[in-house]
Write a protein that holds these residues in place. Structure first.
Motif, mmCIF file in Angstrom:
data_model
loop_
_atom_site.group_PDB
_atom_site.id
_atom_site.type_symbol
_atom_site.label_atom_id
_atom_site.label_comp_id
_atom_site.label_asym_id
_atom_site.label_seq_id
_atom_site.Cartn_x
_atom_site.Cartn_y
_atom_site.Cartn_z
ATOM 1 N N MET A 183 19.675 -13.760 4.724
ATOM 2 C CA MET A 183 19.315 -12.690 5.665
ATOM 3 C C MET A 183 18.346 -12.802 6.673
ATOM 4 S SD MET A 183 21.491 -10.807 3.593
ATOM 5 C CE MET A 183 21.936 -10.732 1.838
ATOM 6 N N VAL A 184 18.626 -12.331 8.005
ATOM 7 C CA VAL A 184 17.737 -12.591 8.766
ATOM 8 C C VAL A 184 16.419 -11.699 8.315
ATOM 9 C CG1 VAL A 184 16.860 -11.871 11.239
ATOM 10 C CG2 VAL A 184 19.179 -12.809 10.840
ATOM 11 N N CYS A 185 15.445 -12.445 8.171
ATOM 12 C CA CYS A 185 14.187 -11.923 7.670
ATOM 13 C C CYS A 185 13.017 -11.635 8.411
ATOM 14 C CB CYS A 185 13.782 -12.735 6.414
ATOM 15 S SG CYS A 185 12.221 -12.300 5.456
ATOM 16 N N HIS A 186 12.707 -10.261 8.403
ATOM 17 C CA HIS A 186 11.254 -10.061 9.161
ATOM 18 C C HIS A 186 10.088 -10.539 8.337
ATOM 19 C CE1 HIS A 186 8.779 -7.351 11.508
ATOM 20 N NE2 HIS A 186 7.968 -7.239 10.236
ATOM 21 N N GLY A 187 10.063 -10.805 7.288
ATOM 22 C CA GLY A 187 9.123 -11.216 6.498
ATOM 23 C C GLY A 187 8.910 -10.665 5.408
ATOM 24 N N VAL A 188 8.278 -11.102 4.060
ATOM 25 C CA VAL A 188 8.317 -10.446 2.821
ATOM 26 C C VAL A 188 6.776 -9.648 2.612
ATOM 27 C CG1 VAL A 188 10.052 -11.438 1.873
ATOM 28 C CG2 VAL A 188 7.709 -12.400 1.749
ATOM 29 N N PRO A 189 6.826 -8.462 2.343
ATOM 30 C CA PRO A 189 5.574 -7.720 2.075
ATOM 31 C C PRO A 189 5.038 -7.689 0.551
ATOM 32 C CG PRO A 189 7.258 -6.304 2.077
ATOM 33 C CD PRO A 189 7.893 -7.315 2.589
ATOM 34 N N SER A 190 3.784 -7.460 0.520
ATOM 35 C CA SER A 190 3.109 -7.600 -0.803
ATOM 36 C C SER A 190 3.664 -6.657 -1.961
ATOM 37 C CB SER A 190 1.608 -7.397 -0.664
ATOM 38 O OG SER A 190 0.961 -6.954 -1.841
ATOM 39 N N PRO A 191 3.915 -7.594 -2.838
ATOM 40 C CA PRO A 191 4.328 -6.552 -4.228
ATOM 41 C C PRO A 191 3.309 -5.576 -4.657
ATOM 42 C CG PRO A 191 5.312 -8.785 -4.505
ATOM 43 C CD PRO A 191 4.084 -8.913 -3.330
ATOM 44 N N LEU A 192 1.939 -6.113 -4.450
ATOM 45 C CA LEU A 192 0.962 -5.433 -4.972
ATOM 46 C C LEU A 192 0.922 -3.991 -4.316
ATOM 47 C CD1 LEU A 192 -1.649 -4.971 -6.530
ATOM 48 C CD2 LEU A 192 -2.738 -5.858 -4.311
ATOM 49 N N VAL A 193 1.078 -4.024 -2.735
ATOM 50 C CA VAL A 193 1.243 -2.830 -2.281
ATOM 51 C C VAL A 193 2.381 -1.859 -2.435
ATOM 52 C CG1 VAL A 193 1.393 -1.860 0.317
ATOM 53 C CG2 VAL A 193 -0.168 -3.941 -0.081
ATOM 54 N N TRP A 194 3.358 -2.655 -2.739
ATOM 55 C CA TRP A 194 4.622 -1.877 -3.006
ATOM 56 C C TRP A 194 4.388 -1.147 -4.456
ATOM 57 C CZ3 TRP A 194 8.618 0.845 -2.101
ATOM 58 C CH2 TRP A 194 9.807 0.916 -3.078
ATOM 59 N N GLY A 195 3.718 -1.810 -5.475
ATOM 60 C CA GLY A 195 3.728 -1.199 -6.481
ATOM 61 C C GLY A 195 2.748 -0.075 -6.603
ATOM 62 N N GLU A 196 1.660 -0.143 -5.831
ATOM 63 C CA GLU A 196 0.704 0.871 -5.618
ATOM 64 C C GLU A 196 1.393 2.047 -4.942
ATOM 65 O OE1 GLU A 196 -2.664 1.300 -6.804
ATOM 66 O OE2 GLU A 196 -1.734 -0.447 -8.003
ATOM 67 N N TYR A 197 2.210 1.752 -3.985
ATOM 68 C CA TYR A 197 2.882 2.969 -3.158
ATOM 69 C C TYR A 197 3.784 3.773 -4.221
ATOM 70 C CZ TYR A 197 5.853 5.204 0.322
ATOM 71 O OH TYR A 197 6.245 6.595 0.999
ATOM 72 N N MET A 198 4.577 2.938 -5.125
ATOM 73 C CA MET A 198 5.267 3.770 -5.889
ATOM 74 C C MET A 198 4.513 4.471 -7.023
ATOM 75 S SD MET A 198 8.616 3.129 -5.289
ATOM 76 C CE MET A 198 9.405 3.647 -7.014
ATOM 77 N N LYS A 199 3.411 4.025 -7.331
ATOM 78 C CA LYS A 199 2.523 4.720 -8.279
ATOM 79 C C LYS A 199 2.212 6.100 -7.781
ATOM 80 C CE LYS A 199 0.604 0.956 -10.770
ATOM 81 N NZ LYS A 199 -0.685 0.226 -11.089
ATOM 82 N N ARG A 364 12.136 -16.279 15.242
ATOM 83 C CA ARG A 364 10.611 -16.262 15.426
ATOM 84 C C ARG A 364 9.903 -15.790 14.213
ATOM 85 N NH1 ARG A 364 9.924 -12.568 20.534
ATOM 86 N NH2 ARG A 364 11.477 -13.170 21.729
ATOM 87 N N SER A 365 8.888 -16.271 13.902
ATOM 88 C CA SER A 365 8.092 -15.736 12.774
ATOM 89 C C SER A 365 7.340 -14.784 12.803
ATOM 90 C CB SER A 365 6.918 -17.031 12.207
ATOM 91 O OG SER A 365 7.742 -18.027 11.877
ATOM 92 N N ALA A 366 6.757 -13.877 11.995
ATOM 93 C CA ALA A 366 5.941 -12.638 12.095
ATOM 94 C C ALA A 366 4.507 -12.904 13.161
ATOM 95 C CB ALA A 366 5.655 -12.068 10.776
ATOM 96 N N VAL A 367 4.079 -12.087 13.691
ATOM 97 C CA VAL A 367 2.889 -12.024 14.340
ATOM 98 C C VAL A 367 1.832 -11.097 13.771
ATOM 99 C CG1 VAL A 367 4.004 -13.051 16.615
ATOM 100 C CG2 VAL A 367 3.881 -10.572 16.199
ATOM 101 N N ASN A 368 0.790 -11.067 14.691
ATOM 102 C CA ASN A 368 -0.126 -9.891 14.408
ATOM 103 C C ASN A 368 -1.028 -10.421 13.065
ATOM 104 O OD1 ASN A 368 0.575 -8.397 16.445
ATOM 105 N ND2 ASN A 368 1.450 -6.865 15.332
ATOM 106 N N LEU A 369 -1.371 -11.540 12.935
ATOM 107 C CA LEU A 369 -1.873 -11.981 11.762
ATOM 108 C C LEU A 369 -3.483 -11.601 11.625
ATOM 109 C CD1 LEU A 369 -2.173 -13.933 9.375
ATOM 110 C CD2 LEU A 369 -3.050 -15.708 10.831
ATOM 111 N N GLU A 370 -4.133 -10.898 12.748
ATOM 112 C CA GLU A 370 -5.388 -10.259 12.723
ATOM 113 C C GLU A 370 -5.447 -8.989 12.044
ATOM 114 O OE1 GLU A 370 -3.511 -9.941 16.058
ATOM 115 O OE2 GLU A 370 -3.473 -12.069 15.707
ATOM 116 N N ASP A 371 -4.243 -8.229 12.106
ATOM 117 C CA ASP A 371 -4.046 -6.986 11.551
ATOM 118 C C ASP A 371 -3.874 -7.146 9.964
ATOM 119 O OD1 ASP A 371 -4.141 -5.765 14.119
ATOM 120 O OD2 ASP A 371 -1.927 -5.224 13.972
#
Length: 416
Positions: A183-199, A364-371
């Protein structure tokens, strides 16, 4: 021996773990929830097989697609149940109907994203729909190899870096027996953030629009039954994030309280540009470090077929636009062409460069590493609300926003 010095140098594909002949590599979570390999030096025999299957160390050459298409599944209900045009399900049906096995990403009972396989079409449904969390591959590559060696046909779907890892892991060409789809991939977010969001959804602290106040009177005695990152009730391009649950009517009564949409209590629905988790993901705030320098962009995964949403189709091909979803298909191999020719789908050849304009993540890879750095600095104190803080800071003052607006208008008028 695989040794991760920089976190950017590991995509978490698990190929090294599965190929190690001594089972001396295990994946361990870091402080952000991403998995990285750790070698037991007492068991390692320095065979270097782990290094040979690493898609970061062994990157393929870039490759342009052979053909580019806009496509739709002819069944509108299947399109609506999918993220875009329903092409994954059409491909999976072809494999299942020919006695094959389909691998894909699904939720487990903890709403974590894991890879699994299906041998009947009904079970493939759990793989449908985008899941914007990095999946745990587990031993899926080893299972693919066993199925192939036993003579079974296999379809494997995953992110480009997972596909690159699978290609290296298998170490041989299985020809038409294996269909590899990325799949064209934007990037994979943190499973930790996802878990906390579901909680936060479960405990009722997620968002003002979250309807968990109803559930508190039920002592939170409910079961989440559906999570959708791509709810299409407002249309394919205005998709939303939704969560639904079943709730017992009374203690000991085996029935569910059914209200809202799709016969379930709706805990949350927000359009993608209003949902905090989606905003953080789309603004690249908590992606895996390797996503900022992806080793599998530009066709380097060497998949047979690449799938994506055909963003921008209303501008370039308005006659093909459909608000129930349109897929972009990049055909990369002869095998991909042959499989596609067998499907009963709506297919239109399009220009690759026009497709790329709306899908820059192809190359293109993801940008905004500062954020990302700022987000993790804020995370401990503010949790997911760090997204709101960063976005507010980036908006700047009213005066700065007004000046940017005037400059943009002037540039447009002057055609600069």
């Amino acid at each position: 021996m695989i040794k991760i010095i920089r976190k950017e140098d590991c995509v978490g594909c698990n190929a090294c773990v599965q190929r190690c002949p001594k089972s001396c590599i295990e994946m361990h979570e870091d402080e952000h929830g991403f998995l990285y390999p750790l070698v037991d030096l007492n068991k390692c025999i320095d065979c270097h097989l782990c290094e040979k299957v690493c898609p970061v160390i062994n990157q393929n050459e870039p490759k342009k697609p052979v053909n580019t298409y806009a496509a739709k599944n002819n069944d509108r209900n299947e399109r609506l149940a999918s993220s875009s045009g329903g092409l994954f399900f059409a491909l999976a049906r072809d494999v299942i109907n020919n006695g094959g096995v389909v691998f894909g990403a699904r939720f487990n009972d903890k709403w974590e994203v894991v890879h699994g396989y299906a041998e009947i079409l009904e079970d493939v449904k759990s793989f449908r729909g985008a899941k914007y969390v990095q999946s745990r591959i587990g031993d899926s590559f080893s299972k693919v190899e066993k199925f192939l060696d036993s003579g079974r046909r296999v379809m494997f779907a995953g992110t480009p870096c997972q596909i690159a890892g699978l290609r290296l892991f298998l170490r041989r060409d299985y020809g038409r027996k294996l269909l590899i789809v990325d799949m064209v991939c934007h990037g994979v977010p943190s499973p930790l953030v996802w878990g906390e969001y579901m909680k936060s959804i479960v405990n009722g602290s997620c968002e003002p629009s979250c309807n968990t106040i109803t559930l508190k009177s039920q002592n939170k005695n409910f079961v989440i039954t559906e999570v959708s990152f791509r709810d299409k009730r407002l249309g394919w391009e205005n998709f939303g994030f939704s969560v639904r649950a079943s709730v017992p009517v009374g203690s000991g009564i085996n029935k569910t309280f059914q209200v809202g949409v799709n016969n379930g209590l709706e805990l949350l629905f927000e359009r993608f540009d209003k949902n905090l988790f989606m905003l953080g993901f789309l603004n690249n705030m908590y992606l895996r470090p390797s996503c900022y320098d992806c080793p599998a962009k530009c066709g380097k995964s060497h998949s047979d077929i690449t799938l994506a949403d055909f963003w921008g189709i209303s501008s370039h091909y308005p006659d093909l636009h459909d608000d129930s979803g349109v897929s972009l298909i990049l055909v990369n191999t002869v095998t991909g062409n042959e499989v596609l020719s067998r499907l009963s789908i709506e297919l239109h050849k399009v220009d690759y460069n026009l497709a790329l304009a709306g899908n820059p993540s192809i190359e293109r890879s993801a940008v905004n590493l500062e954020d990302t750095v700022l987000f993790w600095n804020l995370w401990a104190a503010h949790g997911l609300d760090s997204v709101r803080i960063i976005l507010k800071k980036k908006q700047g003052s009213f005066l700065h926003r007004a000046l940017r607006f005037v400059k943009r208008k002037l540039r447009n008028c002057l055609n600069l």
